[in-house]
Design a protein around this motif. Structure first.
Motif, mmCIF file in Angstrom:
data_model
loop_
_atom_site.group_PDB
_atom_site.id
_atom_site.type_symbol
_atom_site.label_atom_id
_atom_site.label_comp_id
_atom_site.label_asym_id
_atom_site.label_seq_id
_atom_site.Cartn_x
_atom_site.Cartn_y
_atom_site.Cartn_z
ATOM 1 N N ARG A 1 15.652 10.754 1.436
ATOM 2 C CA ARG A 1 14.619 10.135 0.604
ATOM 3 C C ARG A 1 14.559 10.799 -0.776
ATOM 4 O O ARG A 1 14.441 10.126 -1.804
ATOM 5 C CB ARG A 1 13.258 10.239 1.307
ATOM 6 C CG ARG A 1 12.116 9.621 0.526
ATOM 7 C CD ARG A 1 11.101 8.977 1.459
ATOM 8 N NE ARG A 1 10.685 9.858 2.524
ATOM 9 C CZ ARG A 1 9.621 10.665 2.445
ATOM 10 N NH1 ARG A 1 8.894 10.688 1.359
ATOM 11 N NH2 ARG A 1 9.285 11.434 3.460
ATOM 12 N N ARG B 1 17.210 9.567 -3.102
ATOM 13 C CA ARG B 1 16.909 8.250 -3.675
ATOM 14 C C ARG B 1 15.858 8.347 -4.770
ATOM 15 O O ARG B 1 15.962 7.721 -5.822
ATOM 16 C CB ARG B 1 16.429 7.300 -2.573
ATOM 17 C CG ARG B 1 17.516 6.882 -1.611
ATOM 18 C CD ARG B 1 17.040 5.753 -0.731
ATOM 19 N NE ARG B 1 15.918 6.140 0.118
ATOM 20 C CZ ARG B 1 16.046 6.697 1.320
ATOM 21 N NH1 ARG B 1 17.232 6.924 1.808
ATOM 22 N NH2 ARG B 1 14.988 7.028 2.020
ATOM 23 N N ILE B 2 14.837 9.162 -4.517
ATOM 24 C CA ILE B 2 13.758 9.281 -5.506
ATOM 25 C C ILE B 2 14.280 9.893 -6.802
ATOM 26 O O ILE B 2 13.989 9.419 -7.896
ATOM 27 C CB ILE B 2 12.592 10.127 -4.925
ATOM 28 C CG1 ILE B 2 11.899 9.354 -3.795
ATOM 29 C CG2 ILE B 2 11.596 10.482 -6.013
ATOM 30 C CD1 ILE B 2 10.875 10.167 -3.027
ATOM 31 N N ASP C 1 17.353 9.940 -7.843
ATOM 32 C CA ASP C 1 18.305 9.030 -8.468
ATOM 33 C C ASP C 1 17.582 7.927 -9.235
ATOM 34 O O ASP C 1 18.023 7.499 -10.297
ATOM 35 C CB ASP C 1 19.211 8.414 -7.396
ATOM 36 C CG ASP C 1 20.239 7.481 -8.008
ATOM 37 O OD1 ASP C 1 21.010 7.950 -8.853
ATOM 38 O OD2 ASP C 1 20.267 6.288 -7.650
ATOM 39 N N LYS C 2 16.468 7.497 -8.729
ATOM 40 C CA LYS C 2 15.757 6.368 -9.348
ATOM 41 C C LYS C 2 14.915 6.809 -10.548
ATOM 42 O O LYS C 2 14.673 6.020 -11.462
ATOM 43 C CB LYS C 2 14.860 5.697 -8.299
ATOM 44 C CG LYS C 2 14.341 4.351 -8.751
ATOM 45 C CD LYS C 2 13.595 3.656 -7.641
ATOM 46 C CE LYS C 2 13.033 2.344 -8.166
ATOM 47 N NZ LYS C 2 12.140 1.708 -7.230
ATOM 48 N N PRO D 1 2.700 13.425 -15.720
ATOM 49 C CA PRO D 1 2.398 12.325 -14.801
ATOM 50 C C PRO D 1 1.265 11.435 -15.305
ATOM 51 O O PRO D 1 0.897 10.489 -14.625
ATOM 52 C CB PRO D 1 1.961 13.067 -13.538
ATOM 53 C CG PRO D 1 1.297 14.299 -14.065
ATOM 54 C CD PRO D 1 2.040 14.684 -15.296
ATOM 55 N N VAL E 1 0.884 24.561 -10.002
ATOM 56 C CA VAL E 1 1.989 23.847 -9.344
ATOM 57 C C VAL E 1 3.306 24.577 -9.616
ATOM 58 O O VAL E 1 4.138 24.754 -8.717
ATOM 59 C CB VAL E 1 2.081 22.380 -9.825
ATOM 60 C CG1 VAL E 1 3.326 21.705 -9.238
ATOM 61 C CG2 VAL E 1 0.839 21.598 -9.427
ATOM 62 N N VAL F 1 8.911 14.131 -8.309
ATOM 63 C CA VAL F 1 7.966 14.207 -7.192
ATOM 64 C C VAL F 1 6.796 15.111 -7.552
ATOM 65 O O VAL F 1 6.869 15.904 -8.493
ATOM 66 C CB VAL F 1 8.637 14.737 -5.898
ATOM 67 C CG1 VAL F 1 9.784 13.848 -5.492
ATOM 68 C CG2 VAL F 1 9.119 16.171 -6.075
ATOM 69 N N GLY F 2 5.725 14.980 -6.786
ATOM 70 C CA GLY F 2 4.521 15.771 -7.061
ATOM 71 C C GLY F 2 4.187 16.703 -5.924
ATOM 72 O O GLY F 2 5.004 16.934 -5.013
ATOM 73 N N ILE F 3 2.981 17.213 -5.964
ATOM 74 C CA ILE F 3 2.579 18.267 -5.034
ATOM 75 C C ILE F 3 2.678 17.812 -3.576
ATOM 76 O O ILE F 3 3.036 18.580 -2.689
ATOM 77 C CB ILE F 3 1.149 18.767 -5.368
ATOM 78 C CG1 ILE F 3 0.799 20.013 -4.563
ATOM 79 C CG2 ILE F 3 0.101 17.691 -5.163
ATOM 80 C CD1 ILE F 3 1.585 21.236 -4.950
ATOM 81 N N SER F 4 2.404 16.533 -3.312
ATOM 82 C CA SER F 4 2.422 16.095 -1.916
ATOM 83 C C SER F 4 3.837 16.153 -1.334
ATOM 84 O O SER F 4 4.010 16.412 -0.134
ATOM 85 C CB SER F 4 1.838 14.687 -1.780
ATOM 86 O OG SER F 4 2.482 13.798 -2.630
ATOM 87 N N THR F 5 4.830 15.912 -2.177
ATOM 88 C CA THR F 5 6.205 16.011 -1.678
ATOM 89 C C THR F 5 6.594 17.470 -1.450
ATOM 90 O O THR F 5 7.288 17.792 -0.480
ATOM 91 C CB THR F 5 7.179 15.346 -2.666
ATOM 92 O OG1 THR F 5 6.806 13.980 -2.799
ATOM 93 C CG2 THR F 5 8.616 15.429 -2.176
ATOM 94 N N ASP G 1 -1.798 19.908 0.703
ATOM 95 C CA ASP G 1 -1.781 19.962 -0.764
ATOM 96 C C ASP G 1 -2.782 20.998 -1.264
ATOM 97 O O ASP G 1 -2.499 21.768 -2.188
ATOM 98 C CB ASP G 1 -2.171 18.594 -1.358
ATOM 99 C CG ASP G 1 -1.150 17.517 -1.062
ATOM 100 O OD1 ASP G 1 -0.121 17.827 -0.433
ATOM 101 O OD2 ASP G 1 -1.388 16.358 -1.463
ATOM 102 N N GLU G 2 -3.944 21.000 -0.640
ATOM 103 C CA GLU G 2 -5.013 21.916 -1.078
ATOM 104 C C GLU G 2 -4.586 23.368 -0.898
ATOM 105 O O GLU G 2 -4.840 24.209 -1.767
ATOM 106 C CB GLU G 2 -6.308 21.635 -0.292
ATOM 107 C CG GLU G 2 -7.037 20.366 -0.686
ATOM 108 C CD GLU G 2 -6.343 19.090 -0.200
ATOM 109 O OE1 GLU G 2 -5.436 19.179 0.671
ATOM 110 O OE2 GLU G 2 -6.677 18.007 -0.715
#
Lengths: 589, 276
Positions: A221, A224-225, A227-228, A452, A473, A490-494, A509-510
């Motif tokens: 995944r 793909r992220i 690459d896009k 972002p 972060v 990508v962000g913190i959740s990833t 995340d927290e």
């Protein structure tokens, strides 16, 4: 133990004693690894009274729980006290070395003491050998790496210093995997001070993964992220980091001639596009990196790596130079000698202005590309005017009575974004724990690139909160340890998902944001004890008092005071920039 | 404060890949992301409808296919065939482009019949009508919305993403006011981050067409840690379509319309400095 190898080795080069440092599961969870755990270990071992060149000073090489796992995880962090700034400092580098160190069976290496003569360390199968480096002392970084690989194994990844580190130049870099640099803050000088020429790591011990099935799905995944994403999947791949030259110049904040103008008329000639047209041989990538922002280039006489955006600027617009091959060869020289290109170029710009004003009698002229190589080389060997340039801009400008001409924060030179063009970037520079650094909170994202969230670059509203968030972060990513370019995609959740999948720990995340804040606050505590406070969270007076007269950032000044109190409030620090007791209690510090 | 959770947001997203140069690999990636994140649909060109339908089997993610895209200037019969073909291949939704030229010519019956032909050919699929607002005045947007609803469309949509500009809150607000609460409004084009998306949701969008879906969802996770930056009051000119009027790319009458509107706007004096 999933994610970590479970072993950090401490070695005293003076008596060659080695020990395994106990790190509890709780401490790993609170600081992760890399920068965070490195700063924690450093703070426990050394005090603000420790001089960077003291034998007892610790130099810590760290990997993180994600090192050697998912994409961009070949990096490592070096932590110590900077000889250039006196602040706590971590410096990061890509390539393969981080993955190799972990593959050699350790999470980190703490080095103290001073060897009697030149040595290098070989790490393999969890053991650290001390080997004679007399044959390599005096060699440049390229010859050193090849020599050690010939002695050990061609598969060994080598991090080393060049002549600049040996000569304890205050902005000496540590170079690994040919041309990757832990450049900022001069930690290569500490290696030189310890008579430590290099560290070689080899091995293929696997990192234990908590959930291999989910790990594979996540890896797919991420591919793909990345690459896009237009930045990671296109701009950085095709044009490298120098894609920024035209963008930042178009915003009128590409610093020219020691930050006296914001538009460089010859920017196009030093841009990523021009590098691709004229010098590029191929793109290069670090360990498991699908981005490949590195540039392998060739001039008429030489081949090497770079230049990246900051270096294009430091030896280009900053000095009024548009000779791209000369800029590139200065970059090669820094790689070979082991020098931080940003501080080197910025110090030259300071020297040129000192010369122009008559404060310094040496003649260094704007646009004089023919002497770049000579100046860089002389700096690494402290000879001629190089002995003066080796001071770095802050000490040089102070020596000649014009401290305001050094474009630095806390002694570290500001890179290639004029803060008058982006108020958040100004706050980021001013409050960076290691001085004038763009990587602690890359506000160019929201203020120029719209990532972002797009913010008015000239406004101060909302900037304090976002700078603090980005700093936290970044501390997490530097501790995990991954490449910061991933943050474009990508962000913190990833990042949370990556850590959960690899370690099996139920991070949220927290919790990660609290870890980031804890690390940043711990660094701040060290700096406070070393004497840094609100008065050091500032910028050179040029940015408050002088305006550009032309360009898209004309008639602007930095309005730091509008943001600083808000920033301290967000951080839970008092008005002098010291963490409040309740903040320390909340973070368990 | 933004009252929106991740689950709600992902179900508002048509995860979109409509570039002419995108092949099966891109579509496979798109479907894989949609499956991972749980987006409402993938929005694709007709050649890949069956392929995407197979890839998404069992995921709950629907396939949305475009028709008459991106110009909307073909015959109604051609559009209807394209839409019907998409539905037969597995599309649950069809995004058609309105006949923009006919709308600007005030040939309203033709426009209505054009939409109706697609709606009927698409049954039981939902039809969204792309107005391509960048080529229209406010009055024409209102008319386009009304004609679409009269023809049986389930949604009106701002943009293809191929015009000179995409979705603006002002247009979404106008469309929502026109169609009321029962008809969907989809904002698409130029939505790059969570703040862009949130503005449009606040303006009345019930669906978002995004190629930056992952970044938008990640933005929501960052927002909660620094809400001020996302809630900071916007300089109105920064999100006004008039500011993006472009004589090279828009009909001159539409360009003139926006410039006239801009000059009459009280914000011009207040924020004039931002036009430096």
């Amino acid at each position: 133990m999933n994610g970590w190898m479970g072993k950090i080795v401490r070695i005293d080069l003076g008596n060659l004693k080695r020990e395994t440092v106990a790190v509890s599961d709780e401490m790993r969870r609170r600081y992760l690894g890399g920068r965070g755990l490195g700063v924690k270990l450093y703070s426990d071992l050394c005090s603000s009274a420790t001089d960077p060149f003291d034998d007892d000073n610790a130099l810590i090489f760290m990997t993180g729980p994600l090192t050697g796992t998912l994409m961009t995880s070949g990096r490592y962090q070096v932590v110590s006290r900077s000889p250039l700034t006196g602040t706590i400092c971590d410096s990061s580098s890509g390539g393969q070395f981080g993955a190799a160190l972990k593959g050699a069976g350790i999470d980190g290496l703490i080095i103290q003491g001073r060897a009697a003569g030149p040595v290098y360390l070989s790490v393999h199968d969890g053991e650290v050998d001390v080997r004679n480096a007399s044959a390599f002392w005096g060699l440049d970084t390229q010859k050193t790496q090849k020599g050690i690989q010939a002695e050990l194994s061609s598969k060994a990844s080598v991090a080393c210093i060049g002549p600049a580190g040996e000569n304890r130049i205050l902005f000496a870099a540590i170079m690994n995997d040919k041309d990757r640099a832990a450049g900022r803050g001069g930690l290569g000088a500490i290696m030189g001070g310890k008579n430590l020429k290099a560290i070689a790591a080899s091995g293929s011990r696997p990192v234990a993964i908590s959930d291999p099935e989910e790990y594979k799905a996540l890896a797919d995944r991420l591919e793909r992220i990345v690459d896009k994403n237009p930045v990671t999947g296109k701009s950085l791949q095709v044009l490298g980091t120098s894609v920024l030259v035209n963008i930042i110049n178009a915003h009128g904040m590409f610093p020219v001639e020691n930050f006296r103008r914001g538009v460089f008329n010859d920017a196009e000639g030093t841009s990523g596009e021009k590098i691709a047209e004229t010098l590029l041989q191929r793109q290069s990538a670090c360990y498991k990196c699908p981005i490949g922002c590195g540039r392998t280039t060739r001039t008429r006489d030489k081949q090497g790596e770079g230049p990246e955006y900051e270096t294009v600027w430091a030896f280009g617009a900053h000095l009024g130079i548009s000779d791209l091959p000369a800029i590139t060869e200065a970059n090669y020289a820094c790689n070979e000698l082991g020098l931080d290109t940003i501080t080197m170029g910025s110090t030259l710009g300071c020297a040129m202005e000192l010369s122009e004003t008559g404060a310094w009698k040496e003649t260094l002229r704007w646009g004089e590309s023919g002497k770049l190589l000579e100046w860089v080389t002389d700096t690494a060997y402290r000879r001629g005017i190089g002995a003066e340039l080796a001071l770095g801009s802050k000490r040089l400008a102070a020596k000649y009575g014009r401290p305001e001409l050094a474009m630095q924060v806390k002694g570290l030179e500001i890179p290639a974004y004029d803060p008058r063009g982006a108020q958040g970037m100004a706050l980021s520079y001013a409050t960076s724990n290691r001085g004038g650094c763009h990587m602690r909170a890359y506000m160019i994202g929201p203020e120029i690139l719209g990532h972002p969230v797009f913010l008015d670059r000239f406004s101060t509203a909302g900037k304090a909160e976002l700078v603090a968030l980005f700093q936290d972060v970044s501390a997490v990513v530097d501790s995990a340890v991954l490449c910061r370019f991933l943050q474009f995609a990508v962000g913190i959740s990833t990042f949370t998902e990556m850590l959960r999948t690899v370690t099996g720990l139920d991070f949220s995340d927290e919790e990660l944001m609290t870890i980031g804040r804890r690390i940043y606050t711990l660094e701040r505590l060290f700096n406070n004890r070393a004497g840094f406070n609100r008065g050091d969270d500032t910028l050179p007076p040029r940015f408050f008092n002088e305006e550009f007269q032309t360009g898209p950032s004309r008639h602007r000044r930095v309005r730091l005071e509008e943001m600083l109190d808000d920033y301290y409030a967000v951080r839970g620090w008092d008005r002098n920039g010291a963490p409040r007791p309740e903040t320390l209690a909340e973070l368990g510090l | 404060m933004i009252d929106l959770d991740r689950e709600t947001l992902v179900k508002m997203i048509d995860h979109t890949e409509l570039n002419a140069h995108s092949g099966e690999k891109k579509i496979a990636n798109l479907c894989s992301e949609a499956r991972s994140f749980g987006f409402y649909t993938v929005c694709i060109n007709g050649a890949y409808t069956r392929y995407a339908k197979e890839l998404l089997a069992g995921s709950g993610v629907l396939v949305c296919t475009v028709a008459g895209f991106p110009l909307g200037a073909g015959t109604s019969a051609a559009k209807a065939f394209e839409a019907g073909d998409a539905v037969r291949n597995g599309a649950a939704e069809v995004d058609m482009v309105i006949n923009v030229g006919a709308l600007r010519d005030k040939r309203h019956d033709l426009v209505r019949d054009d939409v109706r032909a697609v709606v009927e050919a698409s049954r039981p699929a939902l039809v969204k009508v792309i107005l391509e607002t960048c080529y229209l005045t406010d009055e024409e947007i209102i008319t386009g919305c009304k004609l679409s609803v009269e023809a049986g469309a389930g949604f009106v949509k701002t943009s293809t993403g191929f015009g000179p500009f995409g979705a603006f809150p002002a247009h979404v607000r106008l469309m929502r006011q026109t169609v009321g609460p029962e008809i969907g409004v989809k904002a698409a084009g130029g939505i790059r981050n969570f703040k862009d998306a949130w503005r449009l949701i606040q303006a009345g969008a019930s669906r978002l067409g995004l190629s930056s879906s992952v970044g938008v969802v990640e933005g929501l996770s960052l927002y909660k840690f620094a809400p001020t930056a996302w809630l900071e009051e916007e300089i109105p000119c920064h999100i006004c379509p008039a500011r993006f009027a472009n004589l090279d790319k828009q009909p001159k009458a539409v360009y003139a319309y926006y410039k006239k509107k801009c000059l009459a706007c009280p914000n011009v004096d207040k924020y004039n400095k931002f036009y430096e």
